[in-house]
Write an enzyme that holds these catalytic residues in place. Sequence first.
Site, short mmCIF file in Angstrom:
data_model
loop_
_atom_site.label_atom_id
_atom_site.label_comp_id
_atom_site.label_asym_id
_atom_site.label_seq_id
_atom_site.Cartn_x
_atom_site.Cartn_y
_atom_site.Cartn_z
N GLU A 40 -6.46 0.94 -2.14
CA GLU A 40 -5.55 1.69 -2.99
C GLU A 40 -6.26 2.44 -4.12
O GLU A 40 -6.03 2.21 -5.31
CB GLU A 40 -4.48 0.76 -3.57
CG GLU A 40 -3.62 0.13 -2.50
CD GLU A 40 -2.47 -0.71 -3.03
OE1 GLU A 40 -1.57 -1.03 -2.23
OE2 GLU A 40 -2.47 -1.04 -4.23
N GLU A 61 -1.15 -3.40 4.50
CA GLU A 61 -0.31 -4.23 3.63
C GLU A 61 1.14 -3.80 3.81
O GLU A 61 1.44 -2.62 3.95
CB GLU A 61 -0.65 -4.09 2.14
CG GLU A 61 -1.91 -4.76 1.70
CD GLU A 61 -2.16 -4.62 0.20
OE1 GLU A 61 -1.16 -4.53 -0.57
OE2 GLU A 61 -3.33 -4.61 -0.21
#
Length: 468
Positions: free
Chosen positions: A168, A370
């Site tokens: 991320e 995720e």
Amino acid sequence: MAQESCRLPDDFFFGAAMSGPQTEGRWRDGGKLENLWDTWSNLNITDFHNRVGSYAGNDFSSRRHEDLELLKSLGLTSMRTSIQWSRLLDADGNVNPEGAKYYHELFADAREVGLEVFVNLYHFDMPTHLFRRGGWESREVVEAYAHYATLAFRTFGKEIRHWFTFNEPIVEPEQRYTNGEWYPFIRNYARARAVQYNISLAHALAVREYRAAKEEGCLLDDSRIGLINCFTPPYTRENPSDADLEAVRMTDGVCNRWWLDLVTRGELPQDVISTLASRGIELPRRPEDDLILSDGKVDWLGCNYYHPERVQAPAADVDENGIPQFAQPYVWPEAEMNKSRGWEIYPQGLYDFAMKTRDEYPDLEWFVSENGMGIEREDLRKDESGVIQDDYRVDFVRRHLEWIARAIQDGAKCRGYHYWAVIDNWSWANAFKNRYGFVEVDLEDGYNRRPKKSAAWLKKVATTHVVD
């Protein structure tokens, strides 16, 4: 979509996602240096939910074999975690033998249990001594990261098949430098974009080091490298104005296309850079940077997906803090919300991302790295035997898997699914406020693990590939 069973391909993999700083604990053991979470915890522990700082993680280091066996018992075949830069290297940039030993033993234990390990090199855990030298605003630190990456590749190259440079990379520019919600609480949009740019260079340099190490025979022949980002498909209101569509373009450009273009084309979206420049936001570019970025192309991609982004034209060019605005939130009247987390639940967004990659980045393989549902006060949902009744988690994951199955049928190159986090873990300043796991971590009983109701469902899906 209709509530009926569907099937995922036989070679579709299921696994668990976690990170070093959120699970390992032992923050000062084995020569580990401080990272920014340790520093923030020491400076002001009251900033963390229930005063639970970075120190313990979820006690994974003490329970490693038990946790790995637990993951395997749920039918999972892989797990993703991260190496902590602050554990592997010392302050001089040399391999810390105790840190290397920690990860060698972890990877060996996972192999023994029968889990394939996916390794990510950075999960928001900047070593504090490097942050004090400029962090991601510093080219020196960008180069220090590339040095760390090459040492990791050459230390563990014969043990790990799946490598990732960053998790991320859009989050630190937002949380540390734009919203000012994470230490050191900066609110400066131009600095945030400079950080984002330098992380992009760091990623590309790490991929360059990976390719060199592989060419020299330091890595497994079938190893792969990728990047993991949280993708938020942008939507706007019905009958949008041109300004609304412009808000979608820039939101998509900064948060999504930036990374997709980097990992598939080795470049950044020029339309985004031009728009930033038109607002006085110049990136810290150097003449050699285009060549560096061209090395950023990867073998595949991890997609973290939690929620969409609904935007509309901003009411003003800057917000109350003077931060430039290219969009502002649009509240969709039909939104289904996870009230604990404040995030919209929109499984179709994963399908829409899949179709975007199919059409605009057709050669890109990817997996869901995720996806998960965090709920507050799950202890109030226990039955008479003490088992958390989390049917809402089954519903959440089922619906996302149904859209993944449909996307694969429609041509998406989605290869697997990692859930965040199969075992409850520590989550930044929220600590253990929102629980994501199929397995409970009981803080009032020595961090003991207890399967929730949903765990049996996960095992059935992971072992049969039938989603019902």
